[in-house]
Design an enzyme around this catalytic site. Structure first.
Site, PDB file in Angstrom:
ATOM      1  N   PHE A 111      29.329  41.601  33.186  1.00 31.74           N
ATOM      2  CA  PHE A 111      29.325  42.991  33.891  1.00 31.74           C
ATOM      3  C   PHE A 111      30.662  43.664  33.558  1.00 31.74           C
ATOM      4  O   PHE A 111      31.638  43.291  33.372  1.00 31.74           O
ATOM      5  CB  PHE A 111      29.693  42.543  35.306  1.00 31.74           C
ATOM      6  CG  PHE A 111      29.962  43.851  36.434  1.00 31.74           C
ATOM      7  CD1 PHE A 111      28.806  44.256  36.826  1.00 31.74           C
ATOM      8  CD2 PHE A 111      31.177  44.187  36.746  1.00 31.74           C
ATOM      9  CE1 PHE A 111      28.752  45.556  37.805  1.00 31.74           C
ATOM     10  CE2 PHE A 111      31.411  45.006  37.611  1.00 31.74           C
ATOM     11  CZ  PHE A 111      30.173  45.692  38.150  1.00 31.74           C
ATOM     12  N   ASN A 154      35.283  40.158  42.886  1.00 30.69           N
ATOM     13  CA  ASN A 154      34.252  41.312  42.885  1.00 30.69           C
ATOM     14  C   ASN A 154      32.814  41.011  42.572  1.00 30.69           C
ATOM     15  O   ASN A 154      32.563  40.780  41.587  1.00 30.69           O
ATOM     16  CB  ASN A 154      34.719  42.418  41.827  1.00 30.69           C
ATOM     17  CG  ASN A 154      33.792  43.394  41.611  1.00 30.69           C
ATOM     18  OD1 ASN A 154      32.896  43.733  42.145  1.00 30.69           O
ATOM     19  ND2 ASN A 154      33.911  44.138  40.349  1.00 30.69           N
ATOM     20  N   PRO A 155      32.556  40.450  43.676  1.00 27.25           N
ATOM     21  CA  PRO A 155      30.991  39.791  43.563  1.00 27.25           C
ATOM     22  C   PRO A 155      29.634  40.605  43.432  1.00 27.25           C
ATOM     23  O   PRO A 155      29.994  41.783  43.534  1.00 27.25           O
ATOM     24  CB  PRO A 155      30.981  39.047  44.976  1.00 27.25           C
ATOM     25  CG  PRO A 155      31.649  39.985  45.915  1.00 27.25           C
ATOM     26  CD  PRO A 155      32.654  40.680  45.096  1.00 27.25           C
TER      27      PRO A 155
END
Length: 278
Positions: free
Chosen positions: A91, A185-186
């Site tokens: 990510f 920060n899932p």
């Protein structure tokens, strides 16, 4: 090539990117030129393009026009003053997450867990500011852990990289009740096909989290409660549509006094809370 010609080349590239729907075409055109020339964007006017600059620059612009993320093209993403290694399979950290990092740095405690660490943006930021802290960066994806380990080795080698799932009931059992701070920060985006094309270049499991965007958060809150000491705190990044839901999950999950943090555009994007004493 004279600087005026370089400006014209960048201007034409920006037009190409604008026609492809890139959201910040002028900025991206300049950043790609600076990357190729090995200079800061502010130094472009003084740069000396090589003989093959036009050809190589056109290749980069074509990749960006095809909506390949800028960060994948240059291989890094800026976060809190450092350039983290990124690429397919991890990510890409966003600037808004720096709000959560700033909050975390204002908290006390020497034991920190970053759930779903990805590139290590949060874990590394905390460890760099607090060299004495014990910071654990938890990441499930093997590919993402490759980037995580590279970034940790370069910027904060004291961070412990942990292969694990943020929702695993047995994650880091040895730290039960001993953690001062959990940050995460899932994945939190509701399943949708309507986002900017670049978002879909991120690993799907790091972005989407069920129809309402809450699946990962629902699963990680009990883990965080188990890990945290009484009075320990948690900070969660979330979708701008789920602030109330996150607050409710925390209240129901044994946390008190949830507070809302906003991103730079004023949207509610983070919730923080403290663990209730038993």
């Amino acid at each position: 090539m004279k600087p005026s010609n370089l400006r014209e080349t960048i201007a034409r590239a920006a037009q190409t990117l604008a026609g492809a729907g890139v959201s910040a075409p002028e900025v991206d055109a300049r950043l790609l030129a600076a990357h190729l020339l090995g200079v800061a964007p502010t130094q472009l006017l003084f740069a000396e393009p090589t003989a093959d600059f036009d050809e190589r620059y056109a290749e980069l612009i074509a990749r960006r026009a095809a909506r390949e993320p800028l960060q994948h093209i240059v291989g890094t993403a800026p976060f809190f003053g450092i350039d983290l290694q990124v690429g397919p399979g991890v990510f890409i950290p966003r600037p808004e997450t720096e709000v959560l990092a700033e909050w975390a740095l204002a908290q006390r405690g020497s034991t920190v867990v970053d759930l779903g660490s990805g590139t290590g943006a949060l874990a590394i930021t905390i460890a760099r500011a607090r060299p004495e802290a014990k910071v654990y960066a938890v990441e499930r994806s093997e590919k993402a852990r490759g980037y995580l380990r590279s970034n940790v080795e370069k910027f904060a080698p004291q961070v412990a990289v942990v292969a694990g799932d943020m929702t695993d009931p047995d994650l880091l059992r040895e730290l039960d009740g001993a953690v001062d701070l959990v940050v995460t920060n899932p994945p939190y985006v509701p399943e949708t096909p309507q986002l900017q094309q670049e978002v879909y270049a991120d690993p799907r499991e790091a972005v989407f989290s069920g129809d309402d965007g809450m699946a990962a958060i629902n699963g990680l809150v009990p883990v965080a409660k188990r890990l945290l000491r009484d009075g320990g705190v948690i900070g969660i990044e979330h979708d701008d549509t789920t602030s109330l839901a996150v607050q409710e999950v925390l209240r129901d999950g044994g946390f008190a006094d949830p507070k809302v943090l906003h991103d730079l555009t004023g949207r509610a994007r983070f919730v923080t809370a403290s663990k209730l004493a038993r």
